[in-house]
Enzyme design. Structure first.
Site, PDB file in Angstrom:
ATOM      1  CG  ASP A 177      -2.293   0.564   0.920  1.00  0.00           C
ATOM      2  OD1 ASP A 177      -2.655   0.615  -0.273  1.00  0.00           O
ATOM      3  OD2 ASP A 177      -3.009   0.963   1.854  1.00  0.00           O
ATOM      4  CG  ASP A 237      -7.639   0.558   2.474  1.00  0.00           C
ATOM      5  OD1 ASP A 237      -6.574  -0.087   2.472  1.00  0.00           O
ATOM      6  OD2 ASP A 237      -7.841   1.541   1.738  1.00  0.00           O
TER       7      ASP A 237
END
Length: 363
Positions: free
Chosen positions: A215, A261
């Site tokens: 990420d 997420d």
């Protein structure tokens, strides 16, 4: 005069294409809604995962869980898929790609939503209309040599739920409204947290650690993640308009949160809930602590994103929170060994029954 006309036309075009600046109230509503929507599938999906695990064990069904090798490879596979989508969007027209993606996620979304709606429909369905069906398809001529290819039980409630989900899917195909997008996205997230099981804490930490780096790299080092997120028209992200107060249902200035997420920390939090149940302590300390840590991590992500006016890799804040807080509690309470040893599906030989070990430690 010509220059003045050109400047006026350019200003009009710029105003037409640029999104209006979001108000403070609009941003507060949007990000608060994203936080709530992110937490709902984690909470309910975690408890559903406990029921699913019990159902698996009662039926003797072979569990499909992620191995440590899978956890190590997942960030690499995800990186390849993300980069591939980025190249596709750069080379080909995104309209054609999104058309294929829309049809694909329409089918998945209808099935995911139907799975959630079916138990709700069955509660309201009159008893006289309840009926169960079974589709079985076998291959082979004799009874001894018959091979079962399809064994699919379903009920009238399933059919009604599928029909309702199909109607919602039709609305999605028609205008891809943000509300319908969120309905499908929440269904994906809830099913993901319920069915995607991490067998033990080491695999969970390996997966979250790898995606932590993934990420950060794709958000800060390149524009790949942001470009794909904005171009990919599919219910793989939660969205909420920041201009809702001004434009209501026709708002188009969206704040967004990727389902990764939600689902990735969610399956780790669900694992901690199953660990809590194995300890038989009449409380869910590890689940509650990780759930609160997720909330605080998400709020911190939004605060930093708003302060610096730049997209943030949410897992940068969520991973340390979700791992660190329950890990610290386990260290303080002396449960670290039990936590590391816990497995949803222990091996038949040489495996330690983590639930018994947890009870003994209490005594």
């Amino acid at each position: 005069m010509a220059d003045l006309v050109n400047e006026t036309l350019e200003a009009v075009a710029k105003n037409a294409t640029e999104k209006p600046k979001a108000s403070t109230e609009g941003m507060l509503i949007a990000y608060s809604s994203l936080v709530i929507m992110a937490m709902l599938p984690i909470f309910f999906g975690a408890f559903r995962s406990v029921k699913f695990l019990k159902k698996q064990k009662d039926s003797g069904e072979k569990a499909e869980t992620m191995s440590e090798k899978d956890a190590l490879m997942f960030p690499l596979i995800a990186s390849g898929a993300l980069l591939g989508l980025y190249i596709f969007f750069k080379v080909f027209s995104k309209e054609y790609i999104n058309l294929l993606v829309t049809l694909y996620f329409f089918g998945l979304g209808v099935l995911a939503l139907a799975h959630i709606l079916s138990p709700i429909v069955s509660k309201f369905l009159p008893t006289e209309y309840e009926a169960y069906h079974h589709v079985v398809y076998t291959k082979g001529s004799s009874e001894d040599k018959k091979e079962e290819i399809i064994n699919f039980p379903f009920s009238n409630a399933d059919l009604i739920a599928l029909g309702l989900s199909g109607l919602i899917g039709g609305v999605y195909l028609w205008n891809k409204h943000w509300i319908v997008n969120n309905i499908f996205a929440l269904a994906f997230a809830l099913n993901g947290v319920e069915f995607l099981h991490l067998n033990n804490i080491i695999i969970g930490c390996t997966l979250l650690g790898g995606l932590f780096i993934y990420d950060i790299f794709w958000v800060f080092a390149t524009d790949v993640m942001v470009t794909v997120a904005k171009s990919f028209e599919a219910p793989i992200k939660l969205v909420f308009p920041q201009d809702l107060l001004e434009n209501w249902l026709h708002a188009n200035n969206f704040a967004m949160l990727g389902l990764g997420d939600v689902v990735i920390p969610g399956i780790f939090i669900a694992l901690l809930l199953r660990f809590d149940y194995s300890l038989k302590r009449n409380h869910t300390l590890y689940f509650c602590s990780s759930f609160i840590a997720y909330f605080l991590g998400l709020v911190l992500t939004i605060f930093i994103m708003s302060y610096f006016k730049h997209a943030q890799p949410a897992l940068l804040y969520l991973v340390p929170a979700c791992i660190g807080v329950p890990g610290l509690i386990a260290l303080v309470k002396g449960d670290m060994g039990t936590l590391i040893a816990y497995k949803d599906h222990p091996e038949e030989e040489g495996a330690v029954d983590s639930s018994t070990e947890g009870v003994k430690k209490d005594n």
